[in-house]
Scaffold this motif. Structure first.
Motif, PDB file in Angstrom:
ATOM      1  N   VAL A  95      10.035  -7.999  -9.746  1.00 47.64           N
ATOM      2  CA  VAL A  95       9.309  -6.814  -9.292  1.00 47.64           C
ATOM      3  C   VAL A  95       8.086  -7.221  -8.479  1.00 47.64           C
ATOM      4  N   ASP A  96       7.364  -8.255  -8.942  1.00 52.18           N
ATOM      5  CA  ASP A  96       6.186  -8.727  -8.193  1.00 52.18           C
ATOM      6  C   ASP A  96       6.567  -9.114  -6.766  1.00 52.18           C
ATOM      7  N   VAL A  97       7.668  -9.839  -6.627  1.00 52.44           N
ATOM      8  CA  VAL A  97       8.102 -10.303  -5.302  1.00 52.44           C
ATOM      9  C   VAL A  97       8.486  -9.119  -4.424  1.00 52.44           C
ATOM     10  N   LEU A  98       9.211  -8.151  -5.006  1.00 54.56           N
ATOM     11  CA  LEU A  98       9.579  -6.973  -4.214  1.00 54.56           C
ATOM     12  C   LEU A  98       8.336  -6.239  -3.727  1.00 54.56           C
ATOM     13  N   VAL A  99       7.379  -6.004  -4.619  1.00 58.10           N
ATOM     14  CA  VAL A  99       6.155  -5.288  -4.248  1.00 58.10           C
ATOM     15  C   VAL A  99       5.424  -6.030  -3.132  1.00 58.10           C
ATOM     16  N   LYS A 100       5.265  -7.335  -3.305  1.00 55.20           N
ATOM     17  CA  LYS A 100       4.537  -8.124  -2.299  1.00 55.20           C
ATOM     18  C   LYS A 100       5.281  -8.124  -0.963  1.00 55.20           C
ATOM     19  N   ASP A 101       6.600  -8.293  -1.007  1.00 58.21           N
ATOM     20  CA  ASP A 101       7.366  -8.364   0.246  1.00 58.21           C
ATOM     21  C   ASP A 101       7.414  -7.019   0.958  1.00 58.21           C
ATOM     22  N   ILE A 102       7.500  -5.928   0.207  1.00 58.35           N
ATOM     23  CA  ILE A 102       7.459  -4.618   0.847  1.00 58.35           C
ATOM     24  C   ILE A 102       6.111  -4.411   1.527  1.00 58.35           C
ATOM     25  N   ASN A 103       5.037  -4.741   0.844  1.00 52.77           N
ATOM     26  CA  ASN A 103       3.712  -4.567   1.448  1.00 52.77           C
ATOM     27  C   ASN A 103       3.564  -5.406   2.709  1.00 52.77           C
ATOM     28  N   THR A 104       4.037  -6.646   2.653  1.00 50.62           N
ATOM     29  CA  THR A 104       3.957  -7.517   3.834  1.00 50.62           C
ATOM     30  C   THR A 104       4.751  -6.932   4.994  1.00 50.62           C
ATOM     31  N   SER A 105       5.950  -6.429   4.699  1.00 54.24           N
ATOM     32  CA  SER A 105       6.779  -5.844   5.756  1.00 54.24           C
ATOM     33  C   SER A 105       6.112  -4.618   6.375  1.00 54.24           C
ATOM     34  N   ILE A 106       5.530  -3.776   5.533  1.00 54.84           N
ATOM     35  CA  ILE A 106       4.831  -2.595   6.046  1.00 54.84           C
ATOM     36  C   ILE A 106       3.696  -3.010   6.971  1.00 54.84           C
ATOM     37  N   LYS A 107       2.864  -3.928   6.499  1.00 55.14           N
ATOM     38  CA  LYS A 107       1.667  -4.316   7.262  1.00 55.14           C
ATOM     39  C   LYS A 107       2.032  -5.054   8.545  1.00 55.14           C
ATOM     40  N   ASP A 108       3.150  -5.790   8.544  1.00 57.43           N
ATOM     41  CA  ASP A 108       3.597  -6.459   9.774  1.00 57.43           C
ATOM     42  C   ASP A 108       3.986  -5.443  10.836  1.00 57.43           C
ATOM     43  N   MET A 109       4.463  -4.275  10.401  1.00 56.29           N
ATOM     44  CA  MET A 109       4.882  -3.240  11.343  1.00 56.29           C
ATOM     45  C   MET A 109       3.719  -2.351  11.757  1.00 56.29           C
ATOM     46  N   LYS A 110       2.985  -1.845  10.768  1.00 53.66           N
ATOM     47  CA  LYS A 110       1.873  -0.928  11.021  1.00 53.66           C
ATOM     48  C   LYS A 110       0.796  -1.229   9.978  1.00 53.66           C
ATOM     49  N   GLU A 111      -0.245  -1.925  10.393  1.00 55.69           N
ATOM     50  CA  GLU A 111      -1.209  -2.443   9.418  1.00 55.69           C
ATOM     51  C   GLU A 111      -1.916  -1.346   8.640  1.00 55.69           C
ATOM     52  N   TRP A 112      -1.990  -0.151   9.214  1.00 53.61           N
ATOM     53  CA  TRP A 112      -2.736   0.927   8.566  1.00 53.61           C
ATOM     54  C   TRP A 112      -1.923   1.683   7.518  1.00 53.61           C
ATOM     55  N   VAL A 113      -0.602   1.535   7.525  1.00 56.45           N
ATOM     56  CA  VAL A 113       0.219   2.268   6.572  1.00 56.45           C
ATOM     57  C   VAL A 113       0.019   1.666   5.184  1.00 56.45           C
ATOM     58  N   GLN A 114      -0.338   2.519   4.240  1.00 57.05           N
ATOM     59  CA  GLN A 114      -0.645   2.050   2.893  1.00 57.05           C
ATOM     60  C   GLN A 114       0.621   1.915   2.051  1.00 57.05           C
ATOM     61  N   PHE A 115       0.497   1.095   1.014  1.00 58.20           N
ATOM     62  CA  PHE A 115       1.524   0.988  -0.001  1.00 58.20           C
ATOM     63  C   PHE A 115       0.854   1.285  -1.335  1.00 58.20           C
ATOM     64  N   GLY A 116       1.308   2.343  -1.994  1.00 58.49           N
ATOM     65  CA  GLY A 116       0.717   2.741  -3.256  1.00 58.49           C
ATOM     66  C   GLY A 116       1.769   2.892  -4.335  1.00 58.49           C
ATOM     67  N   ILE A 117       1.373   2.613  -5.571  1.00 58.73           N
ATOM     68  CA  ILE A 117       2.299   2.719  -6.701  1.00 58.73           C
ATOM     69  C   ILE A 117       1.636   3.518  -7.814  1.00 58.73           C
ATOM     70  N   SER A 118       2.437   4.365  -8.448  1.00 60.81           N
ATOM     71  CA  SER A 118       1.969   5.183  -9.562  1.00 60.81           C
ATOM     72  C   SER A 118       2.713   4.769 -10.836  1.00 60.81           C
ATOM     73  N   PRO A 119       2.195   3.775 -11.564  1.00 61.08           N
ATOM     74  CA  PRO A 119       2.909   3.271 -12.729  1.00 61.08           C
ATOM     75  C   PRO A 119       2.669   4.119 -13.973  1.00 61.08           C
ATOM     76  N   PHE A 120       3.447   3.848 -15.000  1.00 58.14           N
ATOM     77  CA  PHE A 120       3.190   4.390 -16.329  1.00 58.14           C
ATOM     78  C   PHE A 120       1.737   4.080 -16.702  1.00 58.14           C
ATOM     79  N   GLY A 121       1.150   4.909 -17.551  1.00 55.34           N
ATOM     80  CA  GLY A 121      -0.300   4.866 -17.771  1.00 55.34           C
ATOM     81  C   GLY A 121      -0.854   3.725 -18.589  1.00 55.34           C
TER      82      GLY A 121
END
Length: 492
Positions: free
Chosen positions: A216-242
């Motif tokens: 899961v850590d790798v997926l989260v990190k790789d998704i964020n990297t892919s987003i920022k490589d395309m559009k640096e301003w697009v955020q990646f946010g997660i809403s986990p269990f409390g």
């Protein structure tokens, strides 16, 4: 005019105020609407949220391995048509929601669920032939009554990243959003059937649990990297269990006794994402009251505040809180029968100082308005317009103020024309002051609206006759506001 000090107003100038719009099982959106009916629903929904002073929608566009937009990687969701998965509705639901949101100055975060293939009551036969789970049955695991993509397979990770890249490339969204569904919630007496995958790919890990968390850590990190490589301003946010971990399992965990936790049961190490800077915001679902012993809201608010304060090594991470609107007037915990429980939680968030807003689950509850809680939000809590919190770590460049602002009073309204020759603005913030002078730009009471920069004019209806000063500032892709405003004085 930019004193750098907050106004005496109790209303924050920057605050996340979001509503989750859940499409899975048609929680907040009915199926079967044609384009005209869907567009009308979107417009009335967004008009209502704007009137309530909300500034963001979290729109669920991939409830399972499907899509509420035309995709080369996933079939059409059955939740838009009510028909078989893969049925084309004849229009683009996300495209319409995004266009109409931006027309109203509202941000859109595209909510995706990565691993979930089916919901309870569905079988693989219910899937479209082009569904990746049908094309690659070796990627699929059954747990309980549902099917999931195997998070440990490199091919699955690559596919999930591609689906996010398609979304970010094709839509001018503000963020990609995930909720709490990573590895599925545990079912008593059943083990998640990924032993063979672990034996193939998990040799470097001491336990299957550590390997799952790393997946899961790798997926989260790789998704964020892919987003920022395309559009640096697009955020990646997660809403986990409390709850990350209970203190009984870890001395740095929260003083809670939750039956399941992110770290130990969902294999979602939220702390690691904060450390890595692989998310821009985290929205823990603190879906309990301030009197609930097993997981107390106040204790968890302080615990999560400490997390983002202590462990945000790479860059700051915004803390928002997921609020349990669905429990108001409908829960075994009697505290939820106090209509002020949830509104006062928001006041606690503001008092806390670290939390920068909240996301409400979900849209339908605002309309249900049990115990009148949504009226309290509108009349006492969200009384002024708020800007969404900026993310300067994604780009610190300040936008230039608008090049020119002209105004004209006619037929009871004032029309402003805004020119932005430097094209550094994503949005404009429009302030109005009584009289010939500018007032406090830090006081949200002076904000009359937020508009996207592709809108080159704005019409205001002032409260009465007189002389008004309008100030218009620019806001960048990352939410930073220009140092100065372009002003115009208009006799109305």
């Amino acid at each position: 005019m930019w004193a750098g000090q907050a106004s005496a107003s109790a209303q924050p100038k920057h605050e996340m105020r979001a509503a989750w719009i859940a499409t899975v099982q048609n929680i907040d959106m009915k199926a079967g609407m044609d384009k005209a009916a869907y567009t009308s629903w979107v417009q009335s929904t967004l008009d209502d949220l704007k009137e309530r002073k909300f500034n963001t929608v979290i729109y669920q566009v991939k409830p399972t391995v499907d899509a509420l937009y035309p995709s080369d990687l996933a079939p059409w969701s059955k939740y838009i048509t009510g028909k078989a998965q893969g049925t084309d509705p004849g229009y683009d639901p996300l495209g319409i929601m995004l266009e109409e949101a931006h027309k109203r100055g509202i941000e859109l975060h595209a909510w995706v669920n990565p691993y979930r293939v089916t919901m309870p009551g569905m079988t693989l036969d219910d899937l479209d032939p082009g569904n990746v789970a049908k094309l690659h049955p070796d990627w699929v695991l059954k747990y309980g009554s549902q099917y999931y993509l195997d998070p440990g397979l490199p091919e699955v990770q690559e596919y999930l990243i591609e689906t996010v890249e398609e979304l970010v490339a094709n839509y001018d969204i503000e963020a990609v959003h995930m909720d709490d569904y990573f590895y599925p919630y545990k079912i008593a007496g059943q083990n998640f059937p990924d032993q063979a995958t672990y034996e193939k790919y998990g040799k470097d890990f001491d336990s299957i649990e550590d390997w799952r968390r790393n997946n899961v850590d790798v997926l989260v990190k790789d998704i964020n990297t892919s987003i920022k490589d395309m559009k640096e301003w697009v955020q990646f946010g997660i809403s986990p269990f409390g709850v990350w971990r209970n203190i009984a399992k870890d001395p740095t965990g929260s003083e809670t006794t939750a039956g399941q936790t992110n770290y130990d049961d969902l294999y979602a190490d939220t702390r690691q994402w904060i450390k890595d800077g692989s998310i821009d915001y985290i929205t823990p679902q603190i879906y309990w009251s301030r009197d609930f012993a097993a997981a107390n809201y106040s204790i968890l608010l302080d615990w999560w505040s400490n997390e983002v304060t202590e462990y945000a090594y790479e860059h700051p991470v915004h803390l928002y809180i997921g609020t349990a609107d669905y429990k108001v007037g409908d829960n075994f915990d009697q505290q939820w029968y106090d209509p002020y429980e949830l509104p006062e939680q928001i006041l606690d968030n503001r008092e806390n100082g670290t939390a920068k807003g909240q996301m409400h689950f979900s849209l339908q509850q605002l309309y249900n308005n049990r115990l009148g809680y949504a009226d309290i939000l509108k009349e006492e809590i969200y009384t002024e317009t708020a800007l969404t919190p900026p993310t300067p770590w994604n780009n610190r460049e300040l936008p230039k103020k608008p090049t020119k602002v002209k105004g004209k009073s006619k037929h009871g309204s004032v029309k402003l024309e805004i020119e932005d020759k430097k094209h550094t603005a994503r949005k404009f913030v429009i302030y109005r002051f009584d009289g010939p002078r500018e007032g406090d730009y830090n006081d949200p009471a002076n904000i009359i609206d937020v508009v996207y920069a592709d809108e080159d004019s704005y019409t205001d209806v002032p409260p009465g006759k007189g002389l008004y000063t309008y100030g218009v500032t620019s806001v960048s892709d990352t939410g930073l506001e220009s140092r100065d405003a372009k002003t115009v004085r208009i006799k109305h």
